[in-house]
Design a protein around this motif. Structure first.
Motif, PDB file in Angstrom:
ATOM      1  N   UNK A 253       0.831  -1.202   0.000  1.00 30.23           N
ATOM      2  CA  UNK A 253       0.000   0.000   0.000  1.00 30.23           C
ATOM      3  C   UNK A 253       0.863   1.248   0.000  1.00 30.23           C
ATOM      4  N   UNK A 254       0.350   2.309  -0.598  1.00 30.13           N
ATOM      5  CA  UNK A 254       1.024   3.607  -0.615  1.00 30.13           C
ATOM      6  C   UNK A 254       0.538   4.410   0.600  1.00 30.13           C
ATOM      7  N   UNK A 255       1.379   4.596   1.619  1.00 31.95           N
ATOM      8  CA  UNK A 255       0.895   5.255   2.841  1.00 31.95           C
ATOM      9  C   UNK A 255       0.406   6.680   2.612  1.00 31.95           C
ATOM     10  N   UNK A 256       1.031   7.406   1.705  1.00 32.28           N
ATOM     11  CA  UNK A 256       0.585   8.785   1.439  1.00 32.28           C
ATOM     12  C   UNK A 256      -0.815   8.810   0.848  1.00 32.28           C
ATOM     13  N   UNK A 257      -1.108   7.856  -0.045  1.00 31.99           N
ATOM     14  CA  UNK A 257      -2.444   7.779  -0.621  1.00 31.99           C
ATOM     15  C   UNK A 257      -3.467   7.353   0.430  1.00 31.99           C
ATOM     16  N   UNK A 258      -3.082   6.379   1.245  1.00 35.46           N
ATOM     17  CA  UNK A 258      -4.026   5.844   2.225  1.00 35.46           C
ATOM     18  C   UNK A 258      -4.405   6.877   3.280  1.00 35.46           C
TER      19      UNK A 258
END
Length: 520
Positions: A253-258
């Motif tokens: 997962x992309x933490x910035x997107x999440x």
């Protein structure tokens, strides 16, 4: 938005900037949970402490929210446990779901007769606020905010610190330095000490939201729920109508997107439905590690809390272990500072709390491996266990959504005296935490500490030097929990652990056990 108003505590100009100050008996670095708890525990024993922290407010975000019974019992000595319980959400039960069906329900405190519940959910910023206010009211404690330790030099009989403040830099000497400065511990780095452990790469999203309505008090954990079908979700209710939702995201997962509000809202909408309304409080994407220092004591510098050990968040073992560190260390350090015990007593803190940390890491790692299997075979085993759990008790026993924090044991500690009698069928053995029960019009936990206690069933016993005698009846819940009969004696340490027990009172045996427990 935030329902909590963050207060900035005053930064007072340190006197050492103008004149060299007297050497301090104890300096504590870090004002999370461990540091103030330790300072208050020392103050109850007449030992002053100076707390240095590089911030001027409580922690940002809810963080460690599950406050366990044994932590509440520690804080009760300072008069702050009752307001914590009143403010927080009391819970003892939990449910585990597979998809949308409950497959397992547990009760962490099936028996009544304890002063405190198994757990209270209360955000860490509230816990720290209660601790700060109590510290600020205690004459033996000085708190200095925005005082950042930038240098540490070990001496044969103490430690010299270099401290940076908005008003300048000053030097400070102390007999004992206690590093409670968190998982990144600047003190540990300045001393060049390793922090070995295991890294877990799975990612989780914390979403704290304010959501009014009929909210569940119990802990809920879902595997493969319809609203998040590929992973797991954990739900906890907190004070102020705050819900914590933990979404397992996976490694990629992309933490910035999440962390974007619209993506958090998308997940929450799938969980709570189109009619639900909420406000965002705090969010974070995290991975975690399990680490532990090789030793917690290095000369006159001692490490506690996350600075010494860190576990995954499953099981609420982090903050509660920090409180247990402080409770274990405080009475030993107080005795050494007051020259009632030799400095070697501090080594038992390292031995006992490293054993506790190993147990916490073992339990935490098992939980993590069940929730986030590393291998396909592990996932197949986990899913088979879940599918069988509704109908078969043996499978329910294998479910591990986080073995929740309980007092750890330190069997074999050099401070404890093994049983001389072989006819014990119950009761806490040496090395185990005492068990609370009603006593008179109150509770046993209220009558134990801050010194050693001799719990005597069925009659008074002569007072012993350094030990408070506490008589109890041989009937009722207390006697049952201690497997007591007339003449049964328990020697209980200041941190509420059993040091020794006997079937009859022997003054020489009591004094020998007390000497052993105090490092003499």
């Amino acid at each position: 938005m935030s329902s909590y108003t963050y207060r900035h505590y005053p930064n007072v100009r340190p006197a050492e900037l103008d004149t060299p100050g007297a050497r301090r008996p104890v300096v504590i670095v870090g004002a999370g949970i461990a540091g103030p708890t330790l300072a208050l525990s020392l103050a109850t024993r007449g030992v002053p402490a100076l707390i240095l922290d590089d911030d001027d407010t409580v922690s940002l975000g809810s963080r460690s929210i599950c406050q366990a019974q044994h932590s509440l019992e520690t804080w009760d000595r300072f008069g702050i446990a009752a307001p914590m319980v009143e403010k927080g959400i009391t819970w003892e039960q939990g449910e585990v779901y597979l998809r949308d069906s409950a497959i397992y329900r547990f009760n962490l405190q099936p028996e009544p007769g304890h002063k405190f519940p198994a757990f209270v959910n209360l955000q860490q910023y509230y816990v720290e606020e209660y601790l700060y206010e109590r510290c600020r009211a205690e004459p033996l404690i000085e708190m200095r905010h925005r005082n950042k330790v930038v240098g540490v030099a070990q001496l044969d009989d103490g430690v010299t610190l270099t401290v940076d403040t908005p008003d300048g830099t000053y030097a400070l000497e102390t007999d004992w330095l206690i590093a409670c400065d968190g998982v990144r511990s600047p003190v540990r780095h300045m001393l060049g000490l390793p922090y070995p452990g295991e890294v877990f790469h799975d990612q989780f999203l914390i979403a704290d939201i304010r959501l009014t309505g009929d909210l569940p008090k119990e802990r809920r954990f879902w595997f493969y729920p319809p609203f998040h079908p590929t992973n797991s979700v954990l739900l906890h209710r907190q004070a102020d109508d705050i819900l914590r939702v933990d979404f397992q995201l996976g490694r990629d997962a992309d933490p910035d997107e999440e962390k974007k509000p619209e993506n958090i809202d998308r997940r929450l909408r799938q969980m709570f439905g189109p009619e639900a309304r909420w406000e965002h409080e705090w969010s974070s994407v995290y991975t975690f590690t399990c680490r532990m220092m090789e030793r917690f004591v290095h000369g006159r510098t001692i490490f506690a809390g996350d600075a010494a050990h860190v576990v995954s968040p499953f099981g609420a073992r982090g903050g509660n272990a920090a409180v247990a560190d402080a409770d274990n260390l405080a009475w030993k350090l107080a005795r050494v500072v007051k020259r009632e015990s030799p400095p070697g007593l501090i080594d038992s803190y390292c031995e006992e709390r490293r054993a506790a940390s190993r147990e916490n890491i073992r339990q935490s790692t098992r939980s993590t491996d069940f929730i986030t299997p590393k291998f396909e075979a592990s996932r197949i085993f986990r899913d088979a266990t879940l599918s069988l759990a509704r109908d078969f008790p043996f499978a329910r026993a294998l479910i591990n959504s986080g073995r929740l924090s309980v007092p750890t044991t330190h069997a074999g500690s050099p401070l404890d005296t093994p049983d001389a009698d072989s006819d014990w069928s119950g009761g806490p053995a040496p090395g185990r935490a005492m068990i609370d029960a009603p006593l008179g019009t109150g509770w046993l936990v209220e009558r134990v500490g801050p010194d050693f206690t001799l719990l005597s069933f069925g009659g008074d016993v002569p007072a012993s030097a350094g030990v408070t005698t506490l008589p109890a009846d041989c009937s009722g819940l207390l006697a049952m929990r201690y497997d007591a009969r007339p003449g049964t004696i328990y020697l209980i340490r200041p941190d509420r652990y059993v040091a020794a027990r006997w079937r009859r009172h022997d003054p020489d045996a009591v004094q020998a056990a007390f000497a052993r427990a105090t490092g003499r």
